[in-house]
Design an enzyme around this catalytic site. Sequence first.
Site, PDB file in Angstrom:
ATOM      1  N   LYS A  24     -16.832  47.139 -45.917  1.00 28.03           N
ATOM      2  CA  LYS A  24     -16.588  45.779 -45.095  1.00 28.03           C
ATOM      3  C   LYS A  24     -16.456  44.792 -46.139  1.00 28.03           C
ATOM      4  CE  LYS A  24     -18.657  44.258 -41.304  1.00 28.03           C
ATOM      5  NZ  LYS A  24     -17.346  44.071 -40.155  1.00 28.03           N
TER       6      LYS A  24
HETATM    7  N1  PMP Z   1     -13.643  47.781 -37.486  1.00 31.06           N
HETATM    8  C1  PMP Z   1     -13.958  46.446 -38.026  1.00 31.06           C
HETATM    9  C2  PMP Z   1     -12.724  46.080 -38.882  1.00 31.06           C
HETATM   10  C3  PMP Z   1     -15.129  45.840 -38.115  1.00 31.06           C
HETATM   11  O1  PMP Z   1     -14.972  44.759 -38.658  1.00 31.06           O
HETATM   12  C4  PMP Z   1     -16.002  46.302 -37.233  1.00 31.06           C
HETATM   13  C5  PMP Z   1     -17.152  45.468 -37.030  1.00 31.06           C
HETATM   14  N2  PMP Z   1     -18.296  45.720 -37.850  1.00 31.06           N
HETATM   15  C6  PMP Z   1     -15.857  47.433 -36.297  1.00 31.06           C
HETATM   16  C7  PMP Z   1     -14.570  48.123 -36.793  1.00 31.06           C
HETATM   17  C8  PMP Z   1     -17.097  47.929 -35.703  1.00 31.06           C
HETATM   18  O2  PMP Z   1     -18.095  48.327 -36.421  1.00 31.06           O
HETATM   19  P1  PMP Z   1     -19.505  48.518 -35.742  1.00 31.06           P
HETATM   20  O3  PMP Z   1     -19.572  49.060 -34.764  1.00 31.06           O
HETATM   21  O4  PMP Z   1     -20.163  49.038 -37.008  1.00 31.06           O
HETATM   22  O5  PMP Z   1     -19.845  47.030 -35.870  1.00 31.06           O
END
Ligand code: PMP
Length: 319
Positions: free
Chosen positions: A164
């Site tokens: 991220k």
């Molecule tokens: N894809 C992206 C690009 C994201 O930013 C997120 C949010 N973190 C997710 C998917 C979903 O991930 P998570 O379930 O870990 O929040």
Amino acid sequence: MPSPTIPEARSETLWFDGDFIPWDQARVHVLSHALHYGTSVFEGIRCYATANGPAISRLEEHVRRFLHSAKIIRMPLPYTLDELGRACSEAVAVNEMGECYIRPIAFRGAGEMGVLPKNCPTHVAIGVWPWGAYLGEEGLKQGIDTMVSTWTKVAPNTIPAQAKIGGAYVMATVAKIEAVEAGCAEAILLDSDGRVAEGTGENIFVVYQGRIITPPLSNSILGGITRRSVMQLAVERGYEVVEQAVSRELLYMADELFFSGTAAEVTPIRTVDRLPVGTGKPGPITLRLQEDFFDIVKGRVDDRHRWLTPVAPAGAAVD
Ligand code: PMP
């Protein structure tokens, strides 16, 4: 300088480089490397109000991904998994938050200018604030309108999808603006091969002829933690869950579609490119999994997977 406040949605203090400081004093230098070159990594974590007090959902997995994100971009992080986990809990407790969102961020600060981050110290901050349904309360119930973005998800050999990284979200931001200007709540991004990747901050699931299909990590998606939770809940319900490349047209053929994410939770999708998904109303499998998900994170049923970390009140002894 006006303070960067979000009216209503703010806390008294933020954790910044190891100490709690007042919200308004959490400032960065304008020559910070991250501001110029996007060298930050972050997490999004939710804390839910349960009958036994606030509890953070899948804290350890989020902090582990945070550490991995920093490692991938070769940014030293001067804190351990335990220290960061504890700081997240403390940020909730110190600010007396119940249901809230937790945003850890690590970024390269000001040092020598230039792309090479020379003498740019890593700063780490954790903000918390109350944050309702990311795609709207109504969206959770009725489903949201989406469009396939004209923007393509960055290819895996450009900016890694598994981390991220702040800079990567420039693409997400322009895709989101485009979608909102087109009257949609969210964009669906295709990867560089034209396969369905994910939303700007969510993973995507397709229900087609009784099977639940979601793109594999190799299609330029983030390994979402909610994605894993949903897959596990679906298997427990006896559904067949497959990670498989999803073509754009499968979005139009789908019986049900939904997003998963920490912020978006489990949000049904009711249209794609103005075409109704299935009946145009959230489908039974989506609603079943949404309920199963909320039952666990809101502590309505036994936390059988140990997803929740209870938040000890501020000042309580921690062993
Ligand atoms: N894809 C992206 C690009 C994201 O930013 C997120 C949010 N973190 C997710 C998917 C979903 O991930 P998570 O379930 O870990 O929040």
